[in-house]
Design a protein around this motif. Structure first.
Motif, PDB file in Angstrom:
ATOM      1  N   ARG A  79     -10.277 -42.133 -39.603  1.00 47.23           N
ATOM      2  CA  ARG A  79      -9.035 -41.496 -39.167  1.00 47.23           C
ATOM      3  C   ARG A  79      -8.678 -40.311 -40.057  1.00 47.23           C
ATOM      4  O   ARG A  79      -8.172 -39.287 -39.577  1.00 47.23           O
ATOM      5  N   LEU A  80      -8.925 -40.459 -41.367  1.00 49.91           N
ATOM      6  CA  LEU A  80      -8.647 -39.366 -42.290  1.00 49.91           C
ATOM      7  C   LEU A  80      -9.540 -38.166 -41.974  1.00 49.91           C
ATOM      8  O   LEU A  80      -9.082 -37.015 -41.976  1.00 49.91           O
ATOM      9  N   GLU A  81     -10.809 -38.447 -41.667  1.00 44.49           N
ATOM     10  CA  GLU A  81     -11.727 -37.360 -41.305  1.00 44.49           C
ATOM     11  C   GLU A  81     -11.276 -36.688 -40.011  1.00 44.49           C
ATOM     12  O   GLU A  81     -11.327 -35.449 -39.886  1.00 44.49           O
ATOM     13  N   ALA A  82     -10.809 -37.484 -39.064  1.00 44.27           N
ATOM     14  CA  ALA A  82     -10.322 -36.919 -37.802  1.00 44.27           C
ATOM     15  C   ALA A  82      -9.102 -36.028 -38.040  1.00 44.27           C
ATOM     16  O   ALA A  82      -8.953 -34.970 -37.411  1.00 44.27           O
ATOM     17  N   LEU A  83      -8.239 -36.458 -38.954  1.00 44.89           N
ATOM     18  CA  LEU A  83      -7.055 -35.658 -39.287  1.00 44.89           C
ATOM     19  C   LEU A  83      -7.476 -34.321 -39.890  1.00 44.89           C
ATOM     20  O   LEU A  83      -6.951 -33.255 -39.507  1.00 44.89           O
ATOM     21  N   ILE A  84      -8.427 -34.374 -40.813  1.00 45.63           N
ATOM     22  CA  ILE A  84      -8.905 -33.152 -41.458  1.00 45.63           C
ATOM     23  C   ILE A  84      -9.522 -32.202 -40.430  1.00 45.63           C
ATOM     24  O   ILE A  84      -9.275 -30.997 -40.450  1.00 45.63           O
ATOM     25  N   ARG A  85     -10.289 -32.767 -39.512  1.00 41.44           N
ATOM     26  CA  ARG A  85     -10.901 -31.920 -38.475  1.00 41.44           C
ATOM     27  C   ARG A  85      -9.835 -31.339 -37.541  1.00 41.44           C
ATOM     28  O   ARG A  85      -9.967 -30.218 -37.044  1.00 41.44           O
ATOM     29  N   GLY A  86      -8.780 -32.113 -37.321  1.00 38.79           N
ATOM     30  CA  GLY A  86      -7.687 -31.610 -36.503  1.00 38.79           C
ATOM     31  C   GLY A  86      -6.968 -30.437 -37.139  1.00 38.79           C
ATOM     32  O   GLY A  86      -6.317 -29.640 -36.448  1.00 38.79           O
ATOM     33  N   LEU A  87      -7.067 -30.332 -38.444  1.00 39.56           N
ATOM     34  CA  LEU A  87      -6.469 -29.210 -39.163  1.00 39.56           C
ATOM     35  C   LEU A  87      -7.414 -28.017 -39.246  1.00 39.56           C
ATOM     36  O   LEU A  87      -7.103 -27.019 -39.898  1.00 39.56           O
ATOM     37  N   GLY A  88      -8.580 -28.161 -38.608  1.00 42.58           N
ATOM     38  CA  GLY A  88      -9.498 -27.044 -38.548  1.00 42.58           C
ATOM     39  C   GLY A  88     -10.568 -27.030 -39.619  1.00 42.58           C
ATOM     40  O   GLY A  88     -11.314 -26.051 -39.743  1.00 42.58           O
ATOM     41  N   MET A  89     -10.671 -28.114 -40.392  1.00 37.56           N
ATOM     42  CA  MET A  89     -11.697 -28.199 -41.434  1.00 37.56           C
ATOM     43  C   MET A  89     -12.803 -29.132 -40.975  1.00 37.56           C
ATOM     44  O   MET A  89     -12.544 -30.128 -40.307  1.00 37.56           O
ATOM     45  N   GLU A  90     -14.022 -28.843 -41.336  1.00 41.06           N
ATOM     46  CA  GLU A  90     -15.166 -29.604 -40.860  1.00 41.06           C
ATOM     47  C   GLU A  90     -15.788 -30.494 -41.944  1.00 41.06           C
ATOM     48  O   GLU A  90     -16.897 -30.982 -41.780  1.00 41.06           O
ATOM     49  N   ASN A  91     -15.076 -30.689 -43.039  1.00 40.51           N
ATOM     50  CA  ASN A  91     -15.612 -31.509 -44.124  1.00 40.51           C
ATOM     51  C   ASN A  91     -15.759 -32.963 -43.685  1.00 40.51           C
ATOM     52  O   ASN A  91     -14.872 -33.528 -43.048  1.00 40.51           O
ATOM     53  N   SER A  92     -16.876 -33.562 -44.037  1.00 41.44           N
ATOM     54  CA  SER A  92     -17.117 -34.969 -43.708  1.00 41.44           C
ATOM     55  C   SER A  92     -16.652 -35.855 -44.862  1.00 41.44           C
ATOM     56  O   SER A  92     -16.551 -35.415 -46.014  1.00 41.44           O
TER      57      SER A  92
END
Length: 210
Positions: A40-53
């Protein structure tokens, strides 16, 4: 920098914190390295436009397996006493050894002992209570985690609960259920070995290991 990968190194069993008995509906304590939380944290980060895994490189290993695979076991031996795994190391009232840094009866302490026992480094006298030696009465309120761990082992051995069933009770990404069951099974074996090798008869009997 999207190429930077965040590693959250935590052994798989503690990351999962599976409910050890039917009365425990969720994780035993922290969920900070739980696979669902990390996803979920990764999904949040991707939702902010970042692609970090975000990855836990040790999700498939128990603490004992990680200790046993250490490239420098002498260093582990030297530094183990300076590390703290205990959930409440300051609650020393009533401890038999009040100068200890670990209570000995919380789940992290028990899992730590099982891990160190795997490589011959477990020392019961380094804990406020040596639960394997029977220093903590099983009917005491503070022994609730110990009873839960022993019941976890007993239920598994009696066929009342399996690692797969326990994994299915967790909220997990679909592709991680099999890995979770494998880690839980390895963790069960690791903790059972500690009590079988070092436990007094009352502890061994409660765990169904007699």
């Amino acid at each position: 920098n999207d190429s930077v990968h965040l590693l959250v190194p935590e052994n798989g069993l503690i990351a999962l914190n599976p409910p050890l008995t039917p009365s425990r509906l969720g994780s035993c304590s922290t969920r900070t390295a739980h696979p669902f939380f990390l996803a979920r944290l990764e999904a949040l980060i991707r939702g902010l436009g970042m692609e970090n895994s975000i990855t836990n490189p040790f999700a498939g290993k128990t603490k004992g397996q990680l200790v046993a695979a250490s490239r420098d076991l002498p260093l582990v031996t030297q530094l183990a006493a300076d590390t703290i795994s205990c959930a409440h190391p300051t609650r020393r009232m009533g401890w038999i050894r009040r100068d200890a840094t670990h209570c000995g009866y919380c789940i992290p302490c028990i899992f730590r002992r099982a891990a160190l026992h795997r490589v011959g480094l477990d020392r019961g006298y380094e804990y406020g209570y040596d639960v394997c030696a029977g220093e903590l009465d099983l009917d005491r309120e503070i022994a609730s985690d110990l009873r839960a761990v022993l019941t976890w082992i007993s239920d598994a051995r009696a066929g009342l609960s399996s690692p797969t069933q326990q994994a299915c009770r967790l909220t997990l990404p679909p592709d991680q259920c099999g890995l979770a069951a494998s880690v839980i099974e390895a963790g069960l074996d690791e903790v059972a070995r500690l009590f079988l090798d070092r436990g007094v008869p009352a502890v061994v009997e409660w765990a169904g290991l007699e």
